[in-house]
Design an enzyme around this catalytic site. Structure first.
Site, PDB file in Angstrom:
ATOM      1  N   HIS A 100       0.806  -1.596  -0.095  1.00 11.89           N
ATOM      2  CA  HIS A 100       0.250  -0.044  -0.073  1.00 11.89           C
ATOM      3  C   HIS A 100       0.742   1.620  -0.089  1.00 11.89           C
ATOM      4  O   HIS A 100       0.449   2.237  -0.619  1.00 11.89           O
ATOM      5  CB  HIS A 100      -0.864  -0.260   1.297  1.00 11.89           C
ATOM      6  CG  HIS A 100      -2.422  -0.967   0.763  1.00 11.89           C
ATOM      7  ND1 HIS A 100      -2.397  -2.078   1.048  1.00 11.89           N
ATOM      8  CD2 HIS A 100      -3.231  -0.530   0.042  1.00 11.89           C
ATOM      9  CE1 HIS A 100      -3.184  -2.831   1.024  1.00 11.89           C
ATOM     10  NE2 HIS A 100      -4.239  -2.072   0.248  1.00 11.89           N
TER      11      HIS A 100
ATOM     12  N   ARG B  20     -10.642   4.277  -1.172  1.00 13.90           N
ATOM     13  CA  ARG B  20     -10.027   3.748   0.188  1.00 13.90           C
ATOM     14  C   ARG B  20     -10.366   4.290   1.384  1.00 13.90           C
ATOM     15  O   ARG B  20      -9.271   5.026   1.971  1.00 13.90           O
ATOM     16  CB  ARG B  20      -8.511   2.916  -0.256  1.00 13.90           C
ATOM     17  CG  ARG B  20      -7.742   2.084  -1.479  1.00 13.90           C
ATOM     18  CD  ARG B  20      -6.769   1.764  -1.255  1.00 13.90           C
ATOM     19  NE  ARG B  20      -6.816   0.963  -2.363  1.00 13.90           N
ATOM     20  CZ  ARG B  20      -5.803   1.136  -3.202  1.00 13.90           C
ATOM     21  NH1 ARG B  20      -5.779   2.513  -3.810  1.00 13.90           N
ATOM     22  NH2 ARG B  20      -5.748   0.046  -4.120  1.00 13.90           N
TER      23      ARG B  20
ATOM     24  N   ARG C  25     -15.532   1.911  -0.585  1.00 15.38           N
ATOM     25  CA  ARG C  25     -14.926   0.740  -0.001  1.00 15.38           C
ATOM     26  C   ARG C  25     -15.124   0.340   1.272  1.00 15.38           C
ATOM     27  O   ARG C  25     -14.343   2.015   2.084  1.00 15.38           O
ATOM     28  CB  ARG C  25     -13.977   0.246  -0.061  1.00 15.38           C
ATOM     29  CG  ARG C  25     -14.040  -1.299  -0.172  1.00 15.38           C
ATOM     30  CD  ARG C  25     -12.317  -1.553  -0.498  1.00 15.38           C
ATOM     31  NE  ARG C  25     -11.507  -1.516  -0.070  1.00 15.38           N
ATOM     32  CZ  ARG C  25      -9.864  -1.193  -0.021  1.00 15.38           C
ATOM     33  NH1 ARG C  25      -9.578  -2.365  -1.000  1.00 15.38           N
ATOM     34  NH2 ARG C  25      -9.375  -0.776   0.538  1.00 15.38           N
TER      35      ARG C  25
ATOM     36  N   GLU D 239     -11.684 -10.769  -4.669  1.00 16.97           N
ATOM     37  CA  GLU D 239      -9.775 -10.242  -4.206  1.00 16.97           C
ATOM     38  C   GLU D 239      -9.592 -11.794  -3.560  1.00 16.97           C
ATOM     39  O   GLU D 239      -8.372 -11.869  -2.729  1.00 16.97           O
ATOM     40  CB  GLU D 239      -9.412  -9.382  -3.142  1.00 16.97           C
ATOM     41  CG  GLU D 239     -10.573  -8.752  -2.073  1.00 16.97           C
ATOM     42  CD  GLU D 239      -9.506  -7.738  -1.699  1.00 16.97           C
ATOM     43  OE1 GLU D 239      -8.643  -7.201  -1.853  1.00 16.97           O
ATOM     44  OE2 GLU D 239     -10.326  -7.158  -0.482  1.00 16.97           O
TER      45      GLU D 239
ATOM     46  N   ASN E 222      -4.655  -6.750  -6.678  1.00 16.00           N
ATOM     47  CA  ASN E 222      -3.359  -6.887  -5.127  1.00 16.00           C
ATOM     48  C   ASN E 222      -3.165  -8.453  -4.521  1.00 16.00           C
ATOM     49  O   ASN E 222      -2.788  -8.337  -4.536  1.00 16.00           O
ATOM     50  CB  ASN E 222      -3.222  -5.673  -4.993  1.00 16.00           C
ATOM     51  CG  ASN E 222      -3.745  -4.880  -5.887  1.00 16.00           C
ATOM     52  OD1 ASN E 222      -3.120  -4.492  -6.641  1.00 16.00           O
ATOM     53  ND2 ASN E 222      -3.808  -4.161  -5.003  1.00 16.00           N
TER      54      ASN E 222
ATOM     55  N   ARG F 212       2.191 -10.054  -1.285  1.00 14.30           N
ATOM     56  CA  ARG F 212       2.814  -8.650  -2.032  1.00 14.30           C
ATOM     57  C   ARG F 212       3.238  -7.834  -1.384  1.00 14.30           C
ATOM     58  O   ARG F 212       3.809  -6.560  -1.994  1.00 14.30           O
ATOM     59  CB  ARG F 212       1.079  -8.362  -2.212  1.00 14.30           C
ATOM     60  CG  ARG F 212       0.346  -7.684  -0.725  1.00 14.30           C
ATOM     61  CD  ARG F 212      -0.637  -6.989  -1.161  1.00 14.30           C
ATOM     62  NE  ARG F 212      -0.819  -5.605  -1.951  1.00 14.30           N
ATOM     63  CZ  ARG F 212      -2.544  -5.281  -1.441  1.00 14.30           C
ATOM     64  NH1 ARG F 212      -3.971  -6.122  -1.123  1.00 14.30           N
ATOM     65  NH2 ARG F 212      -2.849  -3.968  -2.005  1.00 14.30           N
TER      66      ARG F 212
END
Ligand code: PEP
Ligand code: MG
Length: 578
Positions: free
Chosen positions: A190, A297, A332, A431, A454, A465
């Site tokens: 992030h 986000r 979200r 996801e 992601n 990630r």
């Protein structure tokens, strides 16, 4: 001149003086200085001690008349810093061994710390903490400014750090911070996403960049090739200055195309929305021609004021909706945890935060926090076109539970006579592989899917990630991922619901033809990437892209697929001059 290679995570070129942030967990490598610089280095150390003493003194004065334990500790630190034995030892390492001041400090302190640690005395054990503290203070003074001083920036810099949390990265002011490099991290961590959102060229996974660079060094950050060049020679500097100018020229040209439709050569529309972390990014996203916000986000709004509650969230959502006008905004719900760290008590720390109580699970476990946000989203729906999206759901059961909360909060508002849009579309992030595999069943319960590549890649391939050591295994075009992408879209189409992609894969020029060939017509991308993505869309024929996707789907190896995409891009995609 020294060149280091890492992972490029945000395109662009930056050439500026380095600023070092966050000395936590820094390992100081053994570095030497030339003999003629020894006295200057000794003076730099003494100046560092003086600056550290002054900062302690300021802190003590800030405490006013308080002579409590905190002030006493700071006094002890001041005395230790000026201790002549300690100072002489450090100075002789600089003079005799030609160590850098940082290395001499780190060596001397660790020698004392080791000596004290083996002593069996609680009083001495306390002094070990003091030694750690003054080491940190001295190193941060010598290495340059810490994050706290970001507010005082008055010149353009590139920021070099061991590791910054996404919340810290959100505080970087793109007016002054022109580039960014870190020891750790992966392409979809992030912090990397944040750098991209701010339009700051960035490279991560450089291993020891934070100790190889000294504050004030000239540094080039090449966010295209993943290079960081420290103290470049004249020829390199000239070359990069020309490239930097070219990047700006191309960006200006692309920005002129914001009113052109996002449409393939053969007339297929590909809707481009924006992923946004902070309300202040929305204006730029709209100016670049975004068709809406495909992913808001909300974690960063939360981090700015964790106890801000409903009013805090509502105020930010209203601001976003006002800016966006009649275009949709997909809010979200909180996706806390993973690398968007939660301050947890020692006994609640998790071994595997990405697999733990993250995201919707955290919201389920903290219902009041969840309800506050749901109320804010519902209230905000009176000010624009709101859609709600739940992250990290793994089953129909999760979807039902999240929707259950939402319905309950709606009912409460109704009973209080409050108004809201009763038709807010409800969607989920796809996801987690379990959700992608059962997408046909899930599709009956929601109005849209947004594919979070992601995490989908991370969970499908079991590759963290954000971990630079396994970055080579993080492969968005692994055949398993492509199958899930195709299956999720097919399930959504059959159920007649919207399917878009909001993972970073949609912001990568190499993957866009493949996604269009697979049938995706809605992408939500990092705002600075919108012009480039639009240009790629406008250079594609769907017919060619479908053939490309079919060829890719026939291959069993992600590396072969990537090679095919690269060769296709060379033939079909515009050369944007980068
Ligand atoms: C994703 O996982 O692809 C996504 C868009 O969500 P985030 O990056 O915030 O986890
Ligand atoms: Mg995600």
């Amino acid at each position: 001149m020294e060149t280091r290679k890492g992972i490029p995570v945000s395109p662009g070129i930056a050439i500026r003086e380095a600023m070092i942030l966050d000395t936590e967990e820094i390992h100081i490598p053994q570095r030497f200085i030339e003999s003629e610089r020894v006295e200057a280095e000794a003076a730099r150390y003494e100046e560092g001690v003086r600056a550290a003493e002054q900062s302690l003194q300021r802190e003590i004065e800030r405490m006013g008349g308080d002579r409590g334990i905190n002030a006493q500790i700071l006094e002890i630190h001041k005395t230790l810093l000026g201790d002549p034995v300690l100072k002489n030892e450090i100075l002789s390492l600089i003079r005799q061994k030609q160590y850098t001041a940082e290395h001499a400090v780190a060596r001397t302190m660790s020698r004392y710390i080791k000596k004290f640690e083996v002593m069996d005395s609680p009083i001495i054990a306390e002094r070990v903490h003091d030694l750690y503290d003054i080491e940190k203070l001295l190193l941060s003074t010598l290495l340059g400014s810490r994050l706290d001083t970001m507010q005082e920036l008055d010149r353009e810099v590139v920021v070099i750090a061991h590791n910054l949390t996404p919340a810290q990265a959100a505080k970087l002011d793109s007016k002054w911070v022109r580039g960014f490099a870190m020891d750790v991290g992966g392409k979809t961590s992030h912090t990397a996403i944040m750098a991209r959102a701010l339009g700051i060229p960035a490279v991560v996974a450089l291993e020891e960049i934070s100790t190889a660079v000294i504050a004030g060094d000239t540094v080039i950050i090449d966010g295209f090739r993943g290079l960081v060049i420290v103290d470049p020679d004249d020829a390199t500097l000239r070359d990069y200055r020309a490239r930097e100018a070219n990047v700006h020229k191309v960006a200006r040209r692309l920005r002129k195309e914001t009113t052109l439709p996002s449409e393939t050569i053969d007339g297929h529309r590909v809707e481009l929305q924006a992923n946004v972390e902070l309300p202040q990014e929305v204006h730029a996203a709209m100016a670049l021609g975004a068709a809406g916000i495909g992913l808001l986000r909300t974690e960063f709004i939360h981090f700015q004021k964790p106890r801000g509650g409903e009013a805090w969230h509502l105020q930010h959502y209203q601001r976003v909706l006002k800016e966006v006008g009649d275009r949709p905004v997909t809010i979200r719900t909180l996706d806390l945890g993973g690398d968007k760290g939660l301050e947890r008590a020692e006994d609640q720390r998790e071994e595997n935060p990405f697999l733990g109580c993250r995201s919707i699970r955290y919201c389920f476990a903290n219902p009041e926090l969840f309800r506050e946000q749901l109320r804010a989203i519902l209230r905000a729906s009176m000010f624009g076109r709101v859609k709600i999206m739940f992250p990290m759901v793994g089953s129909v059961g999760d979807v039902e539970r999240a929707v259950g909360f939402f319905e309950q909060v709606k009912e409460e508002l109704r009973q209080n006579g409050e108004q809201f849009d009763t038709e807010i579309p409800v969607g989920v992030m796809v996801e987690v592989p379990s959700l992608a595999i059962t997408a046909d069943q899930v599709a009956r319960h929601v109005q849209f899917f947004s594919i979070g590549t992601n995490d989908l890649v991370q969970y499908t391939l079991a590759v963290d990630r954000g971990n630079e050591h396994v970055a080579a295994l993080y492969d968005p075009v692994h055949p398993a991922v492509l199958r899930l992408l195709a299956a999720s879209l097919a399930a959504g189409d059959r159920a007649g619901i919207e399917v878009s992609i909001c993972g970073e894969m949609a912001s990568e020029r190499l993957y866009i033809p493949l996604l269009i060939g697979l049938g995706y017509r809605r992408l939500s991308v990092s705002p600075p990437m919108i012009p480039e993505v639009r240009r790629i869309v406008r250079s594609i024929q769907v017919y060619d892209a479908v053939r490309l996707a079919a060829q890719c789907s026939g291959l069993a190896d992600g590396m072969e697929i990537a090679a095919l995409l690269r060769s296709w891009a060379r033939d079909y995609l515009p050369d944007t001059g980068w």
